[in-house]
Design a protein around this motif. Structure first.
Motif, PDB file in Angstrom:
ATOM      1  N   GLY A  86       0.636  -1.362   0.091  1.00 25.06           N
ATOM      2  CA  GLY A  86       0.095   0.124  -0.090  1.00 25.06           C
ATOM      3  C   GLY A  86       0.905   1.340  -0.070  1.00 25.06           C
ATOM      4  O   GLY A  86       0.403   2.518  -0.047  1.00 25.06           O
ATOM      5  N   MET A  87       2.264   1.245   0.220  1.00 27.68           N
ATOM      6  CA  MET A  87       2.952   2.380   0.364  1.00 27.68           C
ATOM      7  C   MET A  87       3.030   2.943  -0.964  1.00 27.68           C
ATOM      8  O   MET A  87       2.987   4.213  -1.186  1.00 27.68           O
ATOM      9  CB  MET A  87       4.516   1.986   0.651  1.00 27.68           C
ATOM     10  CG  MET A  87       5.195   3.205   0.599  1.00 27.68           C
ATOM     11  SD  MET A  87       7.116   2.940   1.012  1.00 27.68           S
ATOM     12  CE  MET A  87       6.808   2.701   2.759  1.00 27.68           C
ATOM     13  N   GLY A  88       3.313   2.390  -2.287  1.00 26.27           N
ATOM     14  CA  GLY A  88       3.288   3.080  -3.459  1.00 26.27           C
ATOM     15  C   GLY A  88       1.941   3.660  -3.805  1.00 26.27           C
ATOM     16  O   GLY A  88       1.904   5.065  -4.186  1.00 26.27           O
ATOM     17  N   THR A  89       1.008   3.093  -3.479  1.00 27.28           N
ATOM     18  CA  THR A  89      -0.573   3.885  -3.572  1.00 27.28           C
ATOM     19  C   THR A  89      -0.491   5.196  -2.734  1.00 27.28           C
ATOM     20  O   THR A  89      -1.122   6.110  -3.260  1.00 27.28           O
ATOM     21  CB  THR A  89      -1.621   2.740  -3.225  1.00 27.28           C
ATOM     22  OG1 THR A  89      -1.494   1.751  -4.165  1.00 27.28           O
ATOM     23  CG2 THR A  89      -2.853   3.550  -3.325  1.00 27.28           C
ATOM     24  N   ARG A  90      -0.157   5.021  -1.448  1.00 26.38           N
ATOM     25  CA  ARG A  90      -0.173   6.082  -0.550  1.00 26.38           C
ATOM     26  C   ARG A  90       0.471   7.308  -0.882  1.00 26.38           C
ATOM     27  O   ARG A  90       0.155   8.691  -0.926  1.00 26.38           O
ATOM     28  CB  ARG A  90      -0.052   5.586   0.772  1.00 26.38           C
ATOM     29  CG  ARG A  90      -1.009   5.045   1.471  1.00 26.38           C
ATOM     30  CD  ARG A  90      -0.770   4.714   3.068  1.00 26.38           C
ATOM     31  NE  ARG A  90       0.558   4.035   3.280  1.00 26.38           N
ATOM     32  CZ  ARG A  90       0.767   2.797   3.416  1.00 26.38           C
ATOM     33  NH1 ARG A  90      -0.110   1.854   3.142  1.00 26.38           N
ATOM     34  NH2 ARG A  90       1.945   2.394   3.615  1.00 26.38           N
ATOM     35  N   VAL A  91       2.031   6.859  -1.634  1.00 28.62           N
ATOM     36  CA  VAL A  91       2.891   7.783  -1.907  1.00 28.62           C
ATOM     37  C   VAL A  91       2.203   8.583  -3.311  1.00 28.62           C
ATOM     38  O   VAL A  91       2.366   9.813  -3.391  1.00 28.62           O
ATOM     39  CB  VAL A  91       4.121   7.475  -2.065  1.00 28.62           C
ATOM     40  CG1 VAL A  91       5.132   8.430  -2.729  1.00 28.62           C
ATOM     41  CG2 VAL A  91       4.846   6.887  -0.829  1.00 28.62           C
ATOM     42  N   ALA A  92       1.745   7.890  -4.201  1.00 25.03           N
ATOM     43  CA  ALA A  92       1.351   8.229  -5.342  1.00 25.03           C
ATOM     44  C   ALA A  92       0.019   9.240  -5.107  1.00 25.03           C
ATOM     45  O   ALA A  92      -0.003  10.322  -6.053  1.00 25.03           O
ATOM     46  CB  ALA A  92       0.982   7.150  -6.462  1.00 25.03           C
ATOM     47  N   GLN A  93      -0.922   8.812  -4.289  1.00 27.95           N
ATOM     48  CA  GLN A  93      -2.023   9.690  -4.142  1.00 27.95           C
ATOM     49  C   GLN A  93      -1.574  10.892  -3.301  1.00 27.95           C
ATOM     50  O   GLN A  93      -2.092  12.048  -3.812  1.00 27.95           O
ATOM     51  CB  GLN A  93      -2.942   8.756  -3.113  1.00 27.95           C
ATOM     52  CG  GLN A  93      -3.624   7.750  -3.785  1.00 27.95           C
ATOM     53  CD  GLN A  93      -4.571   6.876  -2.815  1.00 27.95           C
ATOM     54  OE1 GLN A  93      -4.041   6.946  -1.717  1.00 27.95           O
ATOM     55  NE2 GLN A  93      -5.518   6.205  -3.173  1.00 27.95           N
ATOM     56  N   HIS A  94      -0.681  11.011  -2.650  1.00 27.09           N
ATOM     57  CA  HIS A  94      -0.254  11.989  -1.834  1.00 27.09           C
ATOM     58  C   HIS A  94       0.496  13.102  -2.880  1.00 27.09           C
ATOM     59  O   HIS A  94       0.381  14.413  -2.846  1.00 27.09           O
ATOM     60  CB  HIS A  94       0.916  11.798  -0.709  1.00 27.09           C
ATOM     61  CG  HIS A  94       1.485  13.093  -0.169  1.00 27.09           C
ATOM     62  ND1 HIS A  94       0.803  13.871   0.729  1.00 27.09           N
ATOM     63  CD2 HIS A  94       2.884  13.593  -0.372  1.00 27.09           C
ATOM     64  CE1 HIS A  94       1.768  14.894   1.063  1.00 27.09           C
ATOM     65  NE2 HIS A  94       2.826  14.621   0.126  1.00 27.09           N
ATOM     66  N   LEU A  95       1.069  12.609  -3.663  1.00 27.12           N
ATOM     67  CA  LEU A  95       1.877  13.247  -4.886  1.00 27.12           C
ATOM     68  C   LEU A  95       1.169  13.997  -5.669  1.00 27.12           C
ATOM     69  O   LEU A  95       1.007  15.136  -6.257  1.00 27.12           O
ATOM     70  CB  LEU A  95       3.048  12.549  -5.446  1.00 27.12           C
ATOM     71  CG  LEU A  95       4.238  12.171  -4.659  1.00 27.12           C
ATOM     72  CD1 LEU A  95       5.146  11.293  -5.380  1.00 27.12           C
ATOM     73  CD2 LEU A  95       4.840  13.308  -4.228  1.00 27.12           C
ATOM     74  N   LEU A  96       0.024  13.098  -6.324  1.00 34.12           N
ATOM     75  CA  LEU A  96      -0.970  13.610  -7.244  1.00 34.12           C
ATOM     76  C   LEU A  96      -1.902  14.761  -6.541  1.00 34.12           C
ATOM     77  O   LEU A  96      -1.942  15.862  -7.114  1.00 34.12           O
ATOM     78  CB  LEU A  96      -2.080  12.654  -7.473  1.00 34.12           C
ATOM     79  CG  LEU A  96      -1.466  11.563  -8.422  1.00 34.12           C
ATOM     80  CD1 LEU A  96      -2.118  10.219  -8.607  1.00 34.12           C
ATOM     81  CD2 LEU A  96      -1.328  12.123 -10.052  1.00 34.12           C
ATOM     82  N   ARG A  97      -2.256  14.712  -5.075  1.00 32.19           N
ATOM     83  CA  ARG A  97      -2.828  15.939  -4.321  1.00 32.19           C
ATOM     84  C   ARG A  97      -2.043  16.956  -4.483  1.00 32.19           C
ATOM     85  O   ARG A  97      -2.494  18.232  -4.639  1.00 32.19           O
ATOM     86  CB  ARG A  97      -3.292  15.309  -2.973  1.00 32.19           C
ATOM     87  CG  ARG A  97      -4.413  14.336  -3.014  1.00 32.19           C
ATOM     88  CD  ARG A  97      -4.989  14.316  -1.589  1.00 32.19           C
ATOM     89  NE  ARG A  97      -3.915  13.628  -0.572  1.00 32.19           N
ATOM     90  CZ  ARG A  97      -3.776  12.493  -0.446  1.00 32.19           C
ATOM     91  NH1 ARG A  97      -4.575  11.403  -1.167  1.00 32.19           N
ATOM     92  NH2 ARG A  97      -2.799  12.044   0.494  1.00 32.19           N
ATOM     93  N   GLU A  98      -0.773  16.810  -4.100  1.00 30.07           N
ATOM     94  CA  GLU A  98       0.164  17.946  -3.848  1.00 30.07           C
ATOM     95  C   GLU A  98       0.407  18.656  -5.253  1.00 30.07           C
ATOM     96  O   GLU A  98       0.400  19.606  -5.500  1.00 30.07           O
ATOM     97  CB  GLU A  98       1.486  17.490  -3.358  1.00 30.07           C
ATOM     98  CG  GLU A  98       2.678  18.426  -3.216  1.00 30.07           C
ATOM     99  CD  GLU A  98       2.410  19.277  -2.220  1.00 30.07           C
ATOM    100  OE1 GLU A  98       3.041  20.525  -2.332  1.00 30.07           O
ATOM    101  OE2 GLU A  98       1.861  19.194  -1.564  1.00 30.07           O
ATOM    102  N   ALA A  99       0.308  17.839  -6.469  1.00 24.39           N
ATOM    103  CA  ALA A  99       0.542  18.549  -7.910  1.00 24.39           C
ATOM    104  C   ALA A  99      -0.797  19.136  -8.045  1.00 24.39           C
ATOM    105  O   ALA A  99      -0.717  20.376  -8.661  1.00 24.39           O
ATOM    106  CB  ALA A  99       0.841  17.356  -8.874  1.00 24.39           C
ATOM    107  N   ALA A 100      -1.872  18.700  -7.695  1.00 19.74           N
ATOM    108  CA  ALA A 100      -3.050  19.494  -8.027  1.00 19.74           C
ATOM    109  C   ALA A 100      -3.119  20.794  -7.247  1.00 19.74           C
ATOM    110  O   ALA A 100      -3.430  21.908  -7.740  1.00 19.74           O
ATOM    111  CB  ALA A 100      -4.429  18.665  -7.821  1.00 19.74           C
TER     112      ALA A 100
END
Length: 179
Positions: free
Chosen positions: A91-105
């Motif tokens: 689940g780490m990859g998913t959590r990191v990707a979601q965080h980075l996508l939110r940050e980019a937005a």
């Protein structure tokens, strides 16, 4: 990523030979860490390149290579998003990707692009899970792929695009709207 993280990132790259061999045709080498610092497509600003490490406690277990403002000011390109095999499917990859996508937005980025070898099923599945639209490999896209230069052995790279919340319908589409 800090200079003191380099040995750990080299270890992650070496542990990920399952991916590295598919992506480049050769095993990871210690110099690959240094090349992460300088791998940049033509026209991209080195100041907008970010190398990030993913950690499980004090242990580096992954690396992310991102260029914001590429291929245009509304986009962000991911050149590498890689987790040590022992950290995959936690689940780490998913959590990191979601965080980075939110940050980019929140920074006004409207779309994110990434690449993945067509033969790397785990990567394509992850991109789809994260909401990316994955396109079949295109041979006419030239030597630049995602946010880096394509190596001669890299064949069959799929391009993936994900529009972020609030982006216009054609954002990030290679044939419409922003490139």
């Amino acid at each position: 990523m800090r200079p003191e993280d380099e040995p750990d990132v080299a270890r992650v790259l070496a542990a990920c030979d399952d991916y590295v061999l598919v992506a480049t045709g050769s095993p990871a080498l210690p110099a690959d860490v240094q090349s992460l610092y300088y791998s940049l497509p033509e026209g991209a600003d080195l100041e907008r390149k970010h190398l990030l490490v993913m950690c499980d406690g004090p242990t580096v277990v992954g690396v992310v290579d991102v260029v914001d403002g590429h291929p245009d000011r509304l986009g962000c390109s991911v050149g590498l998003f890689l987790l040590d095999p022992r950290a995959r499917r936690t689940g780490m990859g998913t959590r990191v990707a979601q965080h980075l996508l939110r940050e980019a937005a929140t920074r006004g980025i409207q779309y994110v692009t990434a690449t993945c070898p067509q033969s790397w099923a785990p990567g394509r599945a992850f991109l789809v899970k994260m909401g990316f639209e994955v396109s079949a490999p295109a041979q006419d896209r030239g030597p630049t792929v995602g946010n880096r230069l394509r190596f001669p052995a890299e064949q069959g790279l799929c391009t993936a695009v994900r529009k972020l919340d609030g982006a216009p319908p054609d954002a990030g589409h290679p044939d419409r709207g922003t490139p």
